[in-house]
Scaffold this motif. Structure first.
Motif, PDB file in Angstrom:
ATOM      1  N   SER A 248       6.793  30.921 -58.715  1.00  0.00           N
ATOM      2  CA  SER A 248       7.092  32.130 -58.244  1.00  0.00           C
ATOM      3  C   SER A 248       8.672  32.509 -57.796  1.00  0.00           C
ATOM      4  O   SER A 248       8.893  33.476 -57.713  1.00  0.00           O
ATOM      5  CB  SER A 248       6.439  32.198 -56.913  1.00  0.00           C
ATOM      6  OG  SER A 248       7.038  31.498 -55.879  1.00  0.00           O
ATOM      7  N   SER A 249       9.380  31.362 -58.125  1.00  0.00           N
ATOM      8  CA  SER A 249      10.977  31.723 -57.982  1.00  0.00           C
ATOM      9  C   SER A 249      11.783  30.875 -59.017  1.00  0.00           C
ATOM     10  O   SER A 249      12.922  31.140 -58.949  1.00  0.00           O
ATOM     11  CB  SER A 249      11.246  30.998 -56.748  1.00  0.00           C
ATOM     12  OG  SER A 249      10.660  31.365 -55.373  1.00  0.00           O
ATOM     13  N   GLY A 250      11.326  30.328 -60.107  1.00  0.00           N
ATOM     14  CA  GLY A 250      11.778  29.597 -61.277  1.00  0.00           C
ATOM     15  C   GLY A 250      11.033  28.830 -62.096  1.00  0.00           C
ATOM     16  O   GLY A 250       9.717  29.431 -62.267  1.00  0.00           O
ATOM     17  N   SER A 251      11.575  27.845 -62.558  1.00  0.00           N
ATOM     18  CA  SER A 251      10.797  27.116 -63.637  1.00  0.00           C
ATOM     19  C   SER A 251      10.299  25.866 -63.107  1.00  0.00           C
ATOM     20  O   SER A 251      10.979  25.007 -62.291  1.00  0.00           O
ATOM     21  CB  SER A 251      11.715  26.682 -64.821  1.00  0.00           C
ATOM     22  OG  SER A 251      12.000  27.841 -65.458  1.00  0.00           O
ATOM     23  N   ALA A 252       8.985  25.758 -63.195  1.00  0.00           N
ATOM     24  CA  ALA A 252       8.493  24.294 -62.821  1.00  0.00           C
ATOM     25  C   ALA A 252       8.244  23.163 -63.794  1.00  0.00           C
ATOM     26  O   ALA A 252       8.363  23.507 -64.800  1.00  0.00           O
ATOM     27  CB  ALA A 252       6.940  24.567 -62.188  1.00  0.00           C
ATOM     28  N   LEU A 253       8.369  22.133 -63.239  1.00  0.00           N
ATOM     29  CA  LEU A 253       8.471  20.974 -64.375  1.00  0.00           C
ATOM     30  C   LEU A 253       6.932  20.048 -64.327  1.00  0.00           C
ATOM     31  O   LEU A 253       7.034  19.384 -65.109  1.00  0.00           O
ATOM     32  CB  LEU A 253       9.504  19.941 -63.817  1.00  0.00           C
ATOM     33  CG  LEU A 253      11.114  20.498 -63.828  1.00  0.00           C
ATOM     34  CD1 LEU A 253      11.935  19.600 -63.526  1.00  0.00           C
ATOM     35  CD2 LEU A 253      11.211  20.536 -65.560  1.00  0.00           C
ATOM     36  N   GLY A 254       6.243  20.706 -63.456  1.00  0.00           N
ATOM     37  CA  GLY A 254       4.805  19.780 -63.338  1.00  0.00           C
ATOM     38  C   GLY A 254       5.316  18.113 -62.991  1.00  0.00           C
ATOM     39  O   GLY A 254       4.204  17.383 -63.357  1.00  0.00           O
ATOM     40  N   THR A 255       6.138  18.069 -62.257  1.00  0.00           N
ATOM     41  CA  THR A 255       6.385  16.457 -61.854  1.00  0.00           C
ATOM     42  C   THR A 255       6.251  16.194 -60.444  1.00  0.00           C
ATOM     43  O   THR A 255       6.558  15.270 -60.173  1.00  0.00           O
ATOM     44  CB  THR A 255       7.905  16.235 -62.320  1.00  0.00           C
ATOM     45  OG1 THR A 255       8.944  17.344 -61.670  1.00  0.00           O
ATOM     46  CG2 THR A 255       8.027  16.437 -63.711  1.00  0.00           C
ATOM     47  N   TYR A 256       5.564  17.031 -59.605  1.00  0.00           N
ATOM     48  CA  TYR A 256       5.568  16.994 -58.413  1.00  0.00           C
ATOM     49  C   TYR A 256       4.607  15.808 -58.200  1.00  0.00           C
ATOM     50  O   TYR A 256       3.590  15.508 -58.913  1.00  0.00           O
ATOM     51  CB  TYR A 256       5.287  17.999 -57.452  1.00  0.00           C
ATOM     52  CG  TYR A 256       3.733  18.754 -57.821  1.00  0.00           C
ATOM     53  CD1 TYR A 256       2.725  18.449 -56.953  1.00  0.00           C
ATOM     54  CD2 TYR A 256       3.497  19.479 -58.896  1.00  0.00           C
ATOM     55  CE1 TYR A 256       1.389  18.826 -57.174  1.00  0.00           C
ATOM     56  CE2 TYR A 256       2.365  19.871 -58.877  1.00  0.00           C
ATOM     57  CZ  TYR A 256       1.404  19.524 -58.201  1.00  0.00           C
ATOM     58  OH  TYR A 256       0.125  19.990 -58.547  1.00  0.00           O
TER      59      TYR A 256
ATOM     60  N   TYR B  46      20.231  13.585 -49.741  1.00  0.00           N
ATOM     61  CA  TYR B  46      20.993  13.663 -50.535  1.00  0.00           C
ATOM     62  C   TYR B  46      20.581  14.280 -51.964  1.00  0.00           C
ATOM     63  O   TYR B  46      19.830  13.755 -52.693  1.00  0.00           O
ATOM     64  CB  TYR B  46      22.103  12.615 -51.065  1.00  0.00           C
ATOM     65  CG  TYR B  46      23.400  13.018 -51.800  1.00  0.00           C
ATOM     66  CD1 TYR B  46      24.321  12.985 -51.067  1.00  0.00           C
ATOM     67  CD2 TYR B  46      23.363  13.382 -53.036  1.00  0.00           C
ATOM     68  CE1 TYR B  46      25.824  13.494 -51.782  1.00  0.00           C
ATOM     69  CE2 TYR B  46      24.402  13.826 -53.717  1.00  0.00           C
ATOM     70  CZ  TYR B  46      25.475  13.743 -53.283  1.00  0.00           C
ATOM     71  OH  TYR B  46      26.908  14.241 -53.809  1.00  0.00           O
ATOM     72  N   TRP B  47      20.648  15.466 -52.229  1.00  0.00           N
ATOM     73  CA  TRP B  47      20.205  16.279 -53.436  1.00  0.00           C
ATOM     74  C   TRP B  47      20.850  16.115 -54.571  1.00  0.00           C
ATOM     75  O   TRP B  47      22.027  16.336 -54.592  1.00  0.00           O
ATOM     76  CB  TRP B  47      19.725  17.661 -53.020  1.00  0.00           C
ATOM     77  CG  TRP B  47      18.738  18.133 -51.785  1.00  0.00           C
ATOM     78  CD1 TRP B  47      19.290  18.155 -50.603  1.00  0.00           C
ATOM     79  CD2 TRP B  47      17.463  17.911 -52.054  1.00  0.00           C
ATOM     80  NE1 TRP B  47      17.950  18.329 -49.870  1.00  0.00           N
ATOM     81  CE2 TRP B  47      16.796  18.001 -50.644  1.00  0.00           C
ATOM     82  CE3 TRP B  47      16.377  17.501 -53.186  1.00  0.00           C
ATOM     83  CZ2 TRP B  47      15.691  18.124 -50.465  1.00  0.00           C
ATOM     84  CZ3 TRP B  47      15.124  17.710 -52.873  1.00  0.00           C
ATOM     85  CH2 TRP B  47      14.771  17.973 -51.379  1.00  0.00           C
ATOM     86  N   TYR B  48      20.322  15.577 -55.562  1.00  0.00           N
ATOM     87  CA  TYR B  48      21.134  15.115 -56.832  1.00  0.00           C
ATOM     88  C   TYR B  48      20.440  15.692 -58.131  1.00  0.00           C
ATOM     89  O   TYR B  48      19.110  15.574 -58.215  1.00  0.00           O
ATOM     90  CB  TYR B  48      21.498  13.580 -56.910  1.00  0.00           C
ATOM     91  CG  TYR B  48      22.091  13.250 -57.967  1.00  0.00           C
ATOM     92  CD1 TYR B  48      23.531  13.510 -58.037  1.00  0.00           C
ATOM     93  CD2 TYR B  48      21.529  12.552 -58.863  1.00  0.00           C
ATOM     94  CE1 TYR B  48      24.373  12.738 -59.081  1.00  0.00           C
ATOM     95  CE2 TYR B  48      22.312  11.988 -60.223  1.00  0.00           C
ATOM     96  CZ  TYR B  48      23.760  12.201 -60.114  1.00  0.00           C
ATOM     97  OH  TYR B  48      24.512  11.911 -61.266  1.00  0.00           O
ATOM     98  N   VAL B  49      21.107  16.102 -59.053  1.00  0.00           N
ATOM     99  CA  VAL B  49      20.397  16.557 -60.436  1.00  0.00           C
ATOM    100  C   VAL B  49      20.894  15.452 -61.433  1.00  0.00           C
ATOM    101  O   VAL B  49      22.230  15.406 -61.476  1.00  0.00           O
ATOM    102  CB  VAL B  49      20.970  17.988 -60.872  1.00  0.00           C
ATOM    103  CG1 VAL B  49      20.379  18.430 -62.165  1.00  0.00           C
ATOM    104  CG2 VAL B  49      20.469  18.804 -59.640  1.00  0.00           C
ATOM    105  N   GLY B  50      20.210  14.719 -61.814  1.00  0.00           N
ATOM    106  CA  GLY B  50      20.595  13.494 -62.648  1.00  0.00           C
ATOM    107  C   GLY B  50      21.442  13.985 -63.945  1.00  0.00           C
ATOM    108  O   GLY B  50      21.243  14.853 -64.863  1.00  0.00           O
TER     109      GLY B  50
ATOM    110  N   SER C 262      13.139  22.844 -62.172  1.00  0.00           N
ATOM    111  CA  SER C 262      14.045  22.497 -63.174  1.00  0.00           C
ATOM    112  C   SER C 262      15.446  23.326 -62.840  1.00  0.00           C
ATOM    113  O   SER C 262      15.552  24.485 -62.888  1.00  0.00           O
ATOM    114  CB  SER C 262      13.549  23.151 -64.272  1.00  0.00           C
ATOM    115  OG  SER C 262      14.548  22.878 -65.518  1.00  0.00           O
ATOM    116  N   TYR C 263      16.428  22.760 -62.356  1.00  0.00           N
ATOM    117  CA  TYR C 263      17.715  23.342 -62.220  1.00  0.00           C
ATOM    118  C   TYR C 263      18.340  24.036 -63.411  1.00  0.00           C
ATOM    119  O   TYR C 263      18.510  23.582 -64.463  1.00  0.00           O
ATOM    120  CB  TYR C 263      19.035  22.088 -61.689  1.00  0.00           C
ATOM    121  CG  TYR C 263      20.203  22.720 -61.609  1.00  0.00           C
ATOM    122  CD1 TYR C 263      20.502  23.514 -60.402  1.00  0.00           C
ATOM    123  CD2 TYR C 263      21.180  22.378 -62.430  1.00  0.00           C
ATOM    124  CE1 TYR C 263      21.726  24.152 -60.068  1.00  0.00           C
ATOM    125  CE2 TYR C 263      22.497  22.873 -62.355  1.00  0.00           C
ATOM    126  CZ  TYR C 263      22.606  23.832 -60.912  1.00  0.00           C
ATOM    127  OH  TYR C 263      23.722  24.245 -60.781  1.00  0.00           O
TER     128      TYR C 263
END
Length: 303
Positions: free
Chosen positions: A196-204, A274-278, A229-230
């Protein structure tokens, strides 16, 4: 649900790759042993191996896995050798048995004597002579891990996202029966919510699990996944316990704490990952909150 606009706080990090050279001298090549024409090419199913299950004590204490073969003209049995077995709790058949013409057979292992709260695992393997090692799909062994855990509902609380989505919702909170310092909630970041706000990764993951120490500090073992998905990079934004991301951030663990009332009951948890995008960078610390039943933290925070 409105997507917050947040800018990266850390620069892009680049990974270097070491290159290894290959010899041009093909004279060193030694071919492997050829596979016998009679080899049945038996294999475990790759997607089934490596399962790690958490079971309610009332659930059946058994696991069924699949064995396949390519040569299936006759009925046959193939040995199963147990390589490891925690406390010998798993009872695994000595063979897998195929009917004539069958290319698949199921094997059921039981673990009826498994204690609640303890993790058990086993690994079972096929004989070398019945597998085709040159097929990429071949799996010579199968592994499985399970723990029996009872979770009790303590009521409905509030999950508050003050980081990415800026929302709150009611949520059931469960407490672990044998280790009451552990709590869990079912993840709200489903594909439907995220898309509803962006792209999902199906990884939750199905659940977030938190531990509250006697001193009131909140920790978690697995990075929190908000299934986003960032910028459509296909990379998760993960919420790490700071010390698990880097020892340099260990001092920031203390920002994740429980707040108590005068009677010593938990009112809410401040969860400060701490939020991190690999490979791309980090956002630093932005809070999530889990309000316990009866405490309206959402209103207090202005949601």
């Amino acid at each position: 649900m409105k997507l917050n606009k947040i800018f990266m706080l850390a620069g892009i990090s680049m990974l270097g790759f070491a290159m290894s050279s290959c010899s041009d001298d093909d004279n060193d090549y030694t071919p492997g042993e050829p596979v016998s024409a009679d080899c049945p090419a038996v294999s475990f199913v790759a997607e089934e191996s490596g399962q790690s299950l958490e079971l309610d004590p009332a659930d059946p204490t058994e696991v069924t896995f699949t064995v396949t073969r390519e040569k299936a003209d006759a009925a046959a049995s193939y040995n199963l050798t147990v390589l490891s077995n925690t406390d010998d709790v798993f009872v695994v058949p000595a063979t897998v048995d195929f009917a004539a013409g069958a290319k698949e057979a199921n094997v059921k292992a039981t673990f009826n004597n498994a204690e609640v709260g303890k993790t058990y695992s086993f690994e079972v393997a096929l004989d070398e002579e019945v597998v085709n090692p040159y097929k990429s799909s071949t799996r010579k062994s199968f592994t499985f891990k399970a723990v029996r855990v009872k979770w009790n509902s303590i009521g409905t609380g509030q999950w508050i996202d003050d980081f990415w989505y800026g929302f709150w919702d009611e949520i059931e909170i469960q407490q672990r029966d044998d280790k009451p310092e552990y709590y869990r909630v079912k993840s709200l970041y489903t594909d439907d919510v995220v898309t509803s706000s962006g792209s999902a990764l199906g990884t939750y993951k199905d659940y977030f699990v938190f531990k509250v120490s006697k001193d009131g500090y909140v920790t978690w073992d697995t990075p929190l996944c908000i299934n986003t998905s960032y910028q459509d990079t296909g990379i998760d934004i993960l919420g790490h316990l700071p010390s698990q991301l880097s020892p340099d951030f260990a001092g920031d663990d203390a920002q994740s704490v429980a707040t108590y009332d005068d009677e010593g009951n938990i009112q809410y948890l401040t969860i400060a990952p701490y939020w991190y995008v690999g490979g791309l960078g980090g956002f630093g610390i932005h809070n999530l909150y889990l309000a316990f039943p009866g405490y309206d933290l959402a209103s207090e925070l202005g949601f």
